[in-house]
Design an enzyme around this catalytic site. Structure first.
Site, PDB file in Angstrom:
ATOM      1  N   TYR A  54       0.790  -1.099  -0.075  1.00 13.38           N
ATOM      2  CA  TYR A  54      -0.156   0.082   0.018  1.00 13.38           C
ATOM      3  C   TYR A  54       1.098   1.248   0.018  1.00 13.38           C
ATOM      4  O   TYR A  54       1.634   1.508   1.113  1.00 13.38           O
ATOM      5  CB  TYR A  54      -0.789   0.093   1.368  1.00 13.38           C
ATOM      6  CG  TYR A  54      -1.784   0.787   1.347  1.00 13.38           C
ATOM      7  CD1 TYR A  54      -2.902   0.855   0.643  1.00 13.38           C
ATOM      8  CD2 TYR A  54      -1.694   1.967   2.472  1.00 13.38           C
ATOM      9  CE1 TYR A  54      -4.175   1.823   1.003  1.00 13.38           C
ATOM     10  CE2 TYR A  54      -2.825   2.793   2.704  1.00 13.38           C
ATOM     11  CZ  TYR A  54      -3.867   2.875   2.007  1.00 13.38           C
ATOM     12  OH  TYR A  54      -4.852   3.684   2.096  1.00 13.38           O
ATOM     13  N   GLU A 103      -0.627   4.477  10.139  1.00 13.08           N
ATOM     14  CA  GLU A 103      -2.159   4.434   9.869  1.00 13.08           C
ATOM     15  C   GLU A 103      -2.881   5.466  10.698  1.00 13.08           C
ATOM     16  O   GLU A 103      -3.977   5.579  11.295  1.00 13.08           O
ATOM     17  CB  GLU A 103      -2.870   3.282  10.406  1.00 13.08           C
ATOM     18  CG  GLU A 103      -2.373   1.785   9.603  1.00 13.08           C
ATOM     19  CD  GLU A 103      -3.045   2.017   8.197  1.00 13.08           C
ATOM     20  OE1 GLU A 103      -4.057   2.007   8.109  1.00 13.08           O
ATOM     21  OE2 GLU A 103      -2.245   2.092   6.999  1.00 13.08           O
TER      22      GLU A 103
END
Lengths: 247, 311, 382
Positions: free
Chosen positions: C122, C363
């Site tokens: 990602y 995150e």
């Protein structure tokens, strides 16, 4: 196409502490697992099917909590799961052998596998007893199997070493380790297990001739003993045999 | 009238001593037990059995089926000469299998590993010995008697011997007998482990541990200190925090001080024996049997004692 | 009200992941961490069991389960080792934008490959844009039937082992976050180069490195959903899915540290009695257990809410902030319980403590979560 039945038993986690309460082992807080040697039997049964084709049924005897053990077997890839429904509590070995033999007969089993002993009783009575009721040959503590079309070739421990034994089906085999690590379930298997339905088998009831009076805790280990000097080695060896019972 | 029957533990026509213990167990259920002695030529074994004190009579059961082990055939032959009543035998793996079969054929209950008999009440261990179960018998049963629990019956009896010939069909065929290979057991698989530490002095001295291990059917393990010090001792042998966690019936620690990392891997062993020359080593606090001695003195004696007992 | 009783198959799934962690992760974790070795072999075993792609729909070969089930698995993985859990999670993280916004062709091609064992990474973070996603510099310019991508992505988990990347880039920089688009980029595309593996404090097996895109041509059919300027909303939706997973990562790592502390404290004696009999230690462990339980409840609520199709942004931030900070506290306390041994790499708690730190950072940092929480509170207030 062989009709394969595996006998599986749900037992208290082998690592669990067993507490005695009011003269009975208190299993209310116990985690239940599939008896470890039955996991080897499941692996062997699945290998048998893969080798020659057929259908594998996992069969247990017990109350509804045992469906978990059947679902776990389903997740490993057995075709059918079935349970002889009995209520919670002690069941005499005679009744167990009789009911399971009836169930195997009703399923048209041609070969039955089970673990060499269940982890709770460590008795190893069910397999040979079922074989006797069915009038079959049985081979115990098997570590290796070659699957033929209508026969098996097995390795079994003997006092002299390892015996290589042949048997024609039908036969009942109790399994030790040796056929490789039991496979793991996978996510697809778990989805299959979710949808699987347990087949409940009614084989009537049988009356045994033992009943449980009580469970007790085993006597405490004596406190550690210490000896000065190697001349005490013979004494320790004797204690290992007579007191500890480990050699 | 129901009898007490003893199935003698016989291998290749040789009577095993455990049978004498079963005689004692049987005598606590009733007098004059009948001993069934199976064999291809069971006469000699039957003579010994007839000598056990308290035995009522002996059936020397001759059959060719006893040449190789076949549980179905053996059970059939034995059942054919065994009258109704309690039947007892030794708690060996064959004894347990035959007991289960005989119970099924006699529509009786089988109880394995009996350690106590008191009238119609018998006890046996369950949950790997974490509890004992006391059972009431309300009819004939088949039971196996755990070894080293009952005192062996003395000799001096003179029971009558009846010879019976029997035949039953073998259901299995013995294709080959493979001798026991002296393979190196893995510590995570073994029921008995003998481990060495840095106190062994040199890796060559581990041979002394293997000598003992071979007698016991044990695996050889090592402490981290030994694995780190000597290249010859592989990590696969290491027991402890960063090695394997083991749970054998018997763990023998030789020249191991008992650092917490080692204890983490073996402290749940059922019985622990420690051999160390330093009496203050922490391992002794966890040992059921501690011997303060050098391994040079203790190991040869251990090998000798075990050899004469088990060899 | 959320139901926290696990179903039979959820229990089986949890058992499966726990056994996997026990047998395949724990025995290797120290080695992976010490050597900075990507746990490729173990990840492939987890792929075979179906654990890696649990959330990919069944028609593309995945497990077809929800964020809740994925969080159960991630907790067990992190209980095994935090670095493994992160390394194993990167493929699903990169797949989220395709699951939620991809075209049928993209799903068929890339999700099916993931189910078969292709790995993905990602790529959002950049040297000058971490939690502040709008600060990215990477651009994608349409040129015929291709986009041309230029830019540098940083701290990309599993980059050296990925078969494809999810890449967030500006297709219209002047439109701000409304000008971002998501792309699927094959790892073997010409123009992609990798930076050296980062020398990180913890989770050293997760192979984080930079990925540099230099005139990388990507076919238009790899624009996620076939729609330009939809990348931001897709990336934000991915956070709603990923934060409950990261929270369960923290829960699993902390649970491992707590269990190891409990075991050590009952084995080790000081002043004549086991550590656990000293109240100073037993209370420390009791507090660990309560915090872990609280974090798990927040995590499960966030997961169950998004599985039921509701917006969980607030709940996911509550869970992520609390769980990440909790794991840092618990693993630090675990090292304290172990004393000198805890400071050594011989015991796993030091690795857990190092591994816990980054969970407060990636995150969305704990501070970003507090920003989101306060913004959500203010929105509901007015």
């Amino acid at each position: 196409m062989v009709e394969i039945v595996v006998l599986v038993k749900q037992v208290p986690d082998t690592n669990a502490k067993i507490e005695i309460k009011d003269g009975r082992a208190d299993l209310s807080m116990i985690k239940w697992i599939t008896s470890p040697y039955d996991e080897y039997a499941l692996e062997v049964a699945l290998q048998h099917k893969e080798a020659v084709g057929g259908s594998v049924t996992a069969l247990t005897l017990g109350p509804a909590r045992c469906d978990k053990t059947l679902k776990d077997a389903k997740a490993l890839g057995v075709d059918k799961i079935a349970r002889v429904d009995v209520s919670e509590g002690y069941i005499d070995s005679f009744s167990v052998q009789s009911m399971l033999a009836e169930a195997c007969r009703s399923m048209g089993a041609e070969v039955v596998y089970c673990g060499k002993a269940a982890a709770d009783t460590n008795a190893g009575s069910t397999g040979p007893g079922v074989a006797q009721k069915l009038g079959w040959a049985s081979i115990a503590n098997v570590t290796k199997i070659v699957f033929g079309d209508n026969s098996l070739e097995l390795m079994q421990p003997a006092p002299e070493g390892q015996a290589k034994v042949g048997v024609d089906l039908p036969a009942l085999i109790t399994c030790d380790k040796g056929m490789g690590e039991p496979r793991r379930a996978n996510v697809k298997g778990i989805m299959m297990a979710k949808r699987a339905v347990v087949d409940l088998i009614d084989v009537g009831s049988f009356e045994g001739n033992t009943s449980v009076l009580e469970h007790t805790s085993p006597p405490q280990k004596p406190p550690g003993k210490s000896y000065e000097g190697s001349e005490h080695v013979p004494e320790v060896v004797k204690l290992l045999r007579d007191e500890a019972n480990v050699i | 009238m129901s009898e007490i029957i003893i199935l003698a533990d016989v291998n290749n026509n040789e009577l095993k001593e455990s049978t004498a213990e079963v005689v004692t167990a049987a005598l606590s259920l009733g007098n004059n037990p009948i001993v069934v002695v199976p064999g291809t030529s069971p006469e000699a074994a039957a003579n010994i059995a007839a000598n056990y004190e308290g035995v009522g009579s002996v059936i020397a059961l001759q059959s060719d089926c006893f040449a190789t082990y076949d549980s179905a055939a053996w059970a059939e032959a034995i059942a054919s000469v065994s009258p109704p009543g309690h039947l007892l035998t030794s708690s060996t793996s064959r004894g347990k299998e035959l007991a289960a079969r005989l119970a099924a054929s006699r529509s009786a209950t089988v109880v394995q590993d009996v350690i106590e008999i008191d009238g119609n009440t018998i006890s046996h261990p369950i949950y790997s010995g974490k509890a004992h179960e006391k059972l009431a018998l309300s009819g004939p049963s088949v039971m196996t008697i755990r070894s080293n629990v009952f005192k062996p019956a003395g000799s001096g009896g003179s029971a009558t011997i009846t010879n019976v010939n029997s035949s039953s069909d073998l259901r299995t065929t013995l294709k080959e007998m493979v001798a026991k290979a002296s393979e190196k057991l893995d510590v995570s698989e073994a029921d008995i482990i003998i481990s060495g530490g840095r106190g062994m002095g040199t890796p060559e001295n581990f041979e002394k541990l293997y000598n003992v291990a071979n007698i016991l059917g044990a695996a050889v393990g090592a402490s981290r200190a030994a694995v780190d010090t000597w290249e010859e001792i592989p990590h696969s042998m290491q027991v402890g925090q960063t090695g394997k966690t083991v749970n054998p019936s018997l763990y023998i620690a030789v020249g191991i001080s008992g650092a917490i990392q080692h204890l983490a891997g073996m402290r749940t062993s059922k019985y622990i024996v420690a051999i160390n020359k330093d009496g203050t080593a922490p391992i002794f606090r966890h040992a059921d049997y501690g011997i303060i001695a050098t391994w040079e003195e203790a190991l040869p004696l251990l090998e000798q004692e075990l050899g004469s007992l088990l060899g | 009200m959320v139901d926290f009783v696990l179903s039979e198959e959820q229990l089986m799934l949890q058992d499966l992941a726990r056994e996997f962690a026990q047998d395949e992760i724990k025995p290797n974790a120290e080695k992976w961490d010490a050597n900075g070795e990507f746990p490729k072999e173990a990840i492939m075993k987890a792929v075979e069991l179906g654990l890696i792609t649990i959330k990919i729909p069944e028609e593309y070969g995945g497990g077809g389960m929800g964020t809740f089930e994925e969080s159960l698995i991630c907790e067990e993985f992190a209980w095994g080792d935090p670095g493994f859990a992160t390394a194993a999670g990167s493929t699903l993280l990169a797949s989220y934008p395709i699951i939620t916004g991809g075209t049928e062709e993209q799903k068929m091609k890339y999700l099916s490959k993931a189910s078969e064992g292709q790995l993905a990474s990602y790529c959002v973070t950049e040297p000058s844009a971490g939690s502040d996603v709008q600060g990215i510099q990477t651009t994608a310019v349409l040129d015929g039937d291709h986009y041309v991508i230029n830019g540098e992505k940083m701290w990309i988990t599993g980059a050296g082992y990925a078969n494809w990347f999810f890449v967030l880039a500006y297709t219209n920089k002047s439109a701000g976050y409304k000008g971002m688009s998501g792309f699927i980029v094959d790892a073997d595309s010409p123009g992609i180069t990798f930076g050296k593996k980062e020398n990180n404090m913890g989770q050293r097996c997760s192979d984080t490195r930079s990925v540099i895109f230099n005139d990388v041509r990507v076919p238009v059919e790899n624009l996620i959903g076939g729609i330009e300027n939809n990348g931001w909303i897709n990336a934000m939706k991915a956070f709603d899915l990923s934060r409950p997973i990261i929270s369960s990562h923290a829960v699993g790592n902390a649970r491992g540290a707590m269990e190891e502390s409990l075991k050590y404290a009952s084995e080790r004696s000081t002043f004549g009695k086991p550590l656990i009999k000293h109240q100073a230690i037993s209370f420390m462990i009791a507090e660990m257990a309560t915090k872990i339980d609280a974090a798990r409840l927040l995590t499960w609520r966030a997961a169950k809410k998004v599985d039921s199709g509701e917006r969980n942004t607030l709940e996911a931030s509550h869970a992520k902030r609390f769980a990440a900070d909790m794991a840092m506290e618990v693993t630090t306390d675990a090292v304290q319980v172990f004393g000198g041994y805890g400071y050594s790499e011989e015991y796993p708690v030091a690795r857990r403590m190092r591994g816990a730190k980054v969970v407060q950072i990636f995150e969305g940092t704990s501070q970003i979560q507090n920003m989101i929480i306060s913004r959500e509170l203010l929105n509901s207030f007015k």
